[in-house]
Design a protein around this motif. Structure first.
Motif, short mmCIF file in Angstrom:
data_model
loop_
_atom_site.label_atom_id
_atom_site.label_comp_id
_atom_site.label_asym_id
_atom_site.label_seq_id
_atom_site.Cartn_x
_atom_site.Cartn_y
_atom_site.Cartn_z
N LEU A 178 70.36 67.47 -14.69
CA LEU A 178 70.30 66.88 -13.36
C LEU A 178 69.48 65.58 -13.38
O LEU A 178 69.95 64.54 -12.90
N LEU A 185 75.43 72.55 -11.65
CA LEU A 185 76.21 71.36 -11.99
C LEU A 185 77.42 71.80 -12.81
O LEU A 185 77.29 72.59 -13.73
N ALA A 215 74.59 58.59 -20.45
CA ALA A 215 73.63 59.69 -20.30
C ALA A 215 73.93 60.79 -21.33
O ALA A 215 73.02 61.46 -21.82
N PHE A 216 75.19 60.96 -21.67
CA PHE A 216 75.55 61.99 -22.64
C PHE A 216 75.49 61.47 -24.08
O PHE A 216 75.27 62.24 -25.00
N ASP A 220 87.27 50.79 -8.59
CA ASP A 220 86.57 49.53 -8.33
C ASP A 220 85.40 49.38 -9.32
O ASP A 220 84.99 50.35 -9.97
N ARG A 262 78.34 52.36 -3.09
CA ARG A 262 79.42 53.29 -2.77
C ARG A 262 80.43 53.36 -3.89
O ARG A 262 80.77 52.35 -4.49
N VAL A 263 80.90 54.54 -4.17
CA VAL A 263 81.94 54.70 -5.19
C VAL A 263 83.02 55.64 -4.66
O VAL A 263 82.79 56.41 -3.73
N ALA A 281 71.18 58.16 -14.18
CA ALA A 281 72.40 57.40 -14.48
C ALA A 281 73.11 56.97 -13.20
O ALA A 281 73.69 55.90 -13.13
N CYS A 282 73.04 57.82 -12.19
CA CYS A 282 73.78 57.51 -10.96
C CYS A 282 73.15 56.36 -10.19
O CYS A 282 73.86 55.51 -9.67
N ALA A 283 71.87 56.35 -10.10
CA ALA A 283 71.21 55.28 -9.34
C ALA A 283 69.92 54.90 -10.04
O ALA A 283 68.84 55.31 -9.63
N PRO A 284 70.06 54.11 -11.10
CA PRO A 284 68.86 53.77 -11.89
C PRO A 284 67.83 53.07 -11.01
O PRO A 284 68.18 52.17 -10.26
N LEU A 292 75.62 56.55 -3.45
CA LEU A 292 74.62 56.87 -4.45
C LEU A 292 73.22 56.60 -3.89
O LEU A 292 73.09 55.97 -2.84
N LEU A 301 73.10 64.23 -6.64
CA LEU A 301 73.62 63.06 -7.34
C LEU A 301 74.22 62.05 -6.39
O LEU A 301 74.19 60.85 -6.65
N LEU A 348 79.56 53.12 -12.86
CA LEU A 348 78.95 54.45 -12.79
C LEU A 348 79.47 55.34 -13.93
O LEU A 348 78.70 56.06 -14.58
N PRO A 355 82.08 49.14 -9.09
CA PRO A 355 80.92 50.05 -9.05
C PRO A 355 81.25 51.44 -9.61
O PRO A 355 80.41 52.06 -10.27
N THR A 356 82.47 51.93 -9.37
CA THR A 356 82.83 53.26 -9.87
C THR A 356 82.94 53.24 -11.39
O THR A 356 82.48 54.15 -12.08
N ARG A 403 77.68 54.45 -17.03
CA ARG A 403 76.30 54.95 -17.08
C ARG A 403 76.26 56.44 -17.35
O ARG A 403 75.42 56.93 -18.10
N VAL A 404 77.19 57.17 -16.73
CA VAL A 404 77.20 58.62 -16.94
C VAL A 404 77.54 58.91 -18.41
O VAL A 404 76.94 59.78 -19.04
N ARG A 434 68.67 63.60 -15.82
CA ARG A 434 69.33 62.53 -16.60
C ARG A 434 70.45 61.90 -15.80
O ARG A 434 70.64 60.69 -15.81
N LEU A 435 71.22 62.76 -15.13
CA LEU A 435 72.36 62.24 -14.38
C LEU A 435 71.90 61.51 -13.13
O LEU A 435 72.51 60.53 -12.71
#
Ligand SMILES: Cc1cc2nc3c(=O)[nH]c(=O)nc-3n(C[C@H](O)[C@H](O)[C@H](O)COP(=O)(O)OP(=O)(O)OC[C@H]3O[C@@H](n4cnc5c(N)ncnc54)[C@H](O)[C@@H]3O)c2cc1C
Lengths: 491, 326
Positions: free
Chosen positions: B307, A201, A457-458, A444, B137-138, B313-316, B132, B164, A450, A446-447, A453-454, B309-310
């Motif tokens: 990984l 990653l 996470a941090f 948009d 979609r993003v 976050a990406c698709a709870p 996701l 992800l 996201l 959803p982005t 949310r990311v 965690r993310l």
């Protein structure tokens, strides 16, 4: 001024016990909480936003930084790192009562490895210092923001800063190999590795440009590149911006790879020539285009000639090649000093940062001229033309509320136009406080959701450089207030 | 255990429907291309089904003025090279010809032999459309060569080996094809050591540089231009084999070549050809002829604790792509 605004102007002091704990970590004098000291930290170089922090803490090394972060995290106090405070999007500000972690004391170059061409530095090292230290080894640090004499490598990492040379050498992201990071809760990790390629990653890549909201870099390993064997710097003077922009598009299309392609318009040229950065630029020109090529001595005359041939086709008023290093240095002093020179024209300035596809450069500059005409605001332009990255520069007086509003409105119009042309809201200054609302027009829902949310996470507690970089969900009443909180900080 | 099913949607909508259905059924998917490099990049993967994006194989547009293109994730590097080449452009990344897809090449971090010029492959991706694990979609990034707006999710996803997000579409930066033959010399090769006509260009970061030698006069009898003498035979052959389908000819500075061809296990790209030691001729021959799905087994990628965690976050709530990672 509303009472909330007055409160943010005065600031909200830190609890005495917490201040004492911070002093125990960094030493008494390294915690600033008197109004006079705090005033210097209430904005960065974008003076439109101001908010006085509760305190400024100046850790001297990684361990002190970590201890401070742990303490603040436990106390639930918002905090943000600050390098030199030259940011242009309001990034290094905290909400009232928050703490600024000033990293300027962490300014040691820890290791320089000429054989492998990298340096390990603390985040408070000033950009130009690294190149200076690398020069005896025939090396340099390539990203060269115009603020390089002051801005820090930590700030560069956070903003993914660029500079003229980034046209060839790439942005900061292409130069950060590895970073030791302190997460919002004080945990330390190392992201990245010895090369830019990784089989994991790409947290390093994600960190760069995250505007100080993902983690604080406490140590950075940066690539160094060789000093060029030879350089040729060309200066073309054109009747107008349009011609200069078309010349740039043709150089790009021809597949030539200069190191830098920078454009300055008449206002920028005149500001420079009237300042200490005087470079002997032609004040009668509508625009100048600076093109620099570098490489092996045997190749450079030919490459420069190829560029000249293209520039000639766009009917320059004059076309010169710097005859010696002193002439070259003068040209760059003028270009890099232009921001400062224009800053002297008025009490406040707003340097807008937008990007368009390179083929639309002439079009966006025509639009900027139209906005200038319609708004009656003088706009100067100096920009990284090769990448389609524009920087309309507004000089104004923020005490004049009406003028400030018009400046913002004009800047927003230009940014929207960049988006309409398929571009981006920022090429290198970041979103910060300045553009977070507009970001909803680039991405948009959803982005954006996201991204939120990311970020969580941090930093689940939302304490690390909060309120920046991302708009709140649409329709959220808090969004308005949060923005005002920083804006009305200004009396 | 039964072979996982292969889901092969023909378009983005269908892919989204499949992912939503899988999420609803709690079924784990792993996005893939033509599965040419799975053993290497997803060695431990055991999804209940593969989601192949190879069917998204349309080159939507190539913009010669802005030097960008929009391609489905299932387009192969070779197809793009051919289409861009007709317009005098090329991708600033060169992948071994595995018969795979661009989505696969970018998602599983790949070493490109043009990194010295243009940076690692992921620097060539300006923007991308993603699916996701919950089927939403993003779109990340921007269609311009320089943008710092919003988090750089493109980079995060590109290195995630499909864990992800599934890549639907890529906006890539293209470069003009070299106007003249390029040769790039490593720091150890000085101008004097190289035959004059070949030292035509040396990029500033030559230590990492690799060049396309295109149209250099007088190729050797084998059609290849000689590579500097101190390069091991096996390494040289490995390199030639790896890039046989490349549009140009490759040359590396010796130190880099040694590393890239797997002679130095600590080097980046050490796993390019799978060997920690010089490749023997027979192994090389096998590699050259291998069926696409049977790549040389390589060291497994490190799995970052981030990984999981993310993924959350990406698709709870949805089963993460590739199954949950430890
Ligand atoms: C005259 C002038 C010219 C400029 N020219 C350019 C230019 O050519 N190109 C360009 O890209 N920018 C330019 N800038 C903008 C600015 O200099 C850059 O954004 C620079 O990188 C900011 O560095 P700084 O140390 O001042 O950071 P600060 O302003 O102190 O902070 C900026 C952001 O970085 C974060 N941060 C700081 N240190 C760290 C760290 N160690 N870890 C994590 N986050 C951190 C802060 O929280 C904040 O969000 C210019 C600014 C001025 C005033």
């Amino acid at each position: 001024m509303s009472s909330a605004a007055a409160a943010s102007r005065r600031g909200r002091p830190l609890a005495a016990a917490l201040a004492a704990d911070l002093r125990r970590i960094v030493g008494h004098r390294r915690v600033l909480d008197d109004p006079a000291s705090l005033a210097a930290y209430e904005s960065d170089a974008l003076t439109l936003y101001r908010c006085r922090p509760g305190a400024v803490v100046l850790p001297g090394d990684r361990d002190e930084l970590v201890a401070c972060v742990r303490l603040l995290h436990r106390a639930g106090i918002p905090f943000a790192a600050r390098g030199a405070g030259t940011g242009l999007s309001g990034g290094a500000l905290v909400p009232p009562g928050g703490v600024i972690l000033g990293l300027a004391r962490m300014d040691r170059i820890l290791e320089l490895n000429p054989a492998e061409r990298w340096a390990r530095v603390e985040p408070g090292v000033v950009n130009a210092e690294l190149s200076r230290a690398a020069a005896p080894h025939g090396l340099r640090y390539a990203p060269d923001p115009a603020s390089q004499a002051v801005c820090t490598l930590g700030g560069n990492l956070a903003e993914n800063s660029g500079g003229p040379q980034c046209f060839l050498h790439g942005m900061t992201a292409q130069h950060v190999l590895e970073a030791e990071v302190v997460l919002a809760d004080g945990r330390c990790e190392r992201w990245g590795g010895p090369t830019l390629e990784s089989d994991d990653l790409d947290l390093r890549g994600f960190l760069v440009g995250s505007e100080g909201s993902v983690a604080i870099a406490s140590e950075i390993r940066l690539r160094l590149v060789p000093l060029p064997e030879a350089v040729a710097t060309l200066l073309g003077a054109f009747a107008d911006l349009h011609a200069a922009c078309e010349a740039v598009a043709e150089v790009v299309a021809a597949g030539l790879r200069p190191v830098a392609m920078e454009v300055m318009d008449r206002r920028a040229i005149r500001a420079v020539e009237a300042s200490v950065y005087r470079a002997g630029l032609p004040t009668d020109a509508g625009a100048v285009l600076i093109v620099e090529v570098e490489g092996p001595a045997a190749r450079i005359p030919e490459e420069a000639a190829e560029v000249e041939e293209i520039l000639e086709r766009h009917r320059p008023l004059r076309l010169e090649r710097a005859a010696n290093p002193a002439e070259r240095a003068a040209i760059w002093k003028g270009r890099k000093g232009a921001g400062g020179a224009m800053g002297q024209l008025a009490p406040d300035s707003l340097v807008m940062d937008g990007v368009v596809p390179r083929s639309r450069l002439a079009e966006i500059m025509d639009f900027v001229l139209r906005v200038e005409e319609e708004s009656g605001l003088p706009i100067a332009n100096l920009f990284h033309a090769g990448d389609g990255n524009i920087h309309p520069h507004f000089a104004y007086d923020a005490r004049d509320r009406e003028q400030a509003r018009r400046v913002e409105e004009a800047a927003t119009r230009i940014l929207r136009r960049c988006l309409d042309l398929g571009g981006s809201l920022s090429g290198e200054h970041g979103i910060g406080l300045e553009k977070e609302e507009l970001l909803a027009e680039q991405f948009d829902p959803p982005t954006l959701e996201l991204m939120r949310r990311v970020r969580r996470a941090f930093d689940p507690a939302g304490l690390l450089n909060p309120d920046k970089g991302l708009p709140l969900p649409r329709g959220c009443a808090e969004a308005f207030h949060r923005h005002r909180r920083y804006r009305d900080g200004r009396a | 255990m039964a072979e996982p099913e292969l889901l092969a949607p023909a378009g983005s909508e269908e892919a989204a429907d499949l992912v939503r259905a899988a999420a609803a059924a709690g079924r784990t998917l792993l996005p893939c291309g033509r599965r040419t490099r799975l053993r290497r990049h997803a060695p431990e993967a055991r999804p209940e089904a593969w989601l192949s994006l190879a069917g998204l194989d349309r080159i939507e547009s190539i913009d010669t003025e802005d030097q960008t293109c929009v391609v489905g994730a299932g387009v192969s590097p070779e197809e793009l090279a051919a289409a861009a080449g007709e317009r005098g452009l090329e991708l600033g990344a060169l992948f071994p010809p595995t018969g795979g897809t661009l989505g696969g090449a970018f998602l599983a971090p790949e070493v490109s032999l043009l990194s010295g010029f243009f940076g690692p492959p992921r620097d060539q991706v300006l923007s991308a459309d993603w699916l996701l694990a919950d089927g939403s979609r993003v779109r990340t990034g921007a269609r311009v060569v320089k943008s710092v707006a919003g988090y750089d999710l493109t980079r995060l996803f590109l290195g995630s080996r499909g864990r992800l997000a599934a890549c639907l579409r890529l906006v890539l930066r293209l470069r003009p094809r070299p106007r003249r033959p390029l040769w790039c010399a490593g720091p150890e090769a000085t101008a004097a050591e190289l035959p004059a006509p070949r030292l035509l260009f040396r990029p500033p970061n030559a230590a990492e540089a690799i060049a396309l030698l295109e149209g250099v006069p007088e190729p050797g009898a084998d059609g290849w231009h000689p590579i500097e003498a101190d390069v091991g035979e096996a390494a040289r052959d490995a390199l030639l084999a790896a890039f046989a389908a490349a549009p140009g000819r490759i040359c590396l500075p010796p130190a880099r070549l040694r590393k890239t061809a797997g002679l130095d296990p600590t080097a980046s790209g050490a796993d390019l050809l799978g060997g920690q030691a010089p490749l023997a001729a027979d192994r090389l021959e096998a590699w050259r002829r291998r069926p696409p799905a049977d790549a040389v087994v390589l060291p497994r990628a490190r799995s970052s604790p981030w990984l999981a965690r993310l993924q959350a976050a990406c698709a709870p709530g949805a089963p993460p792509f590739g199954g949950s990672s430890r």
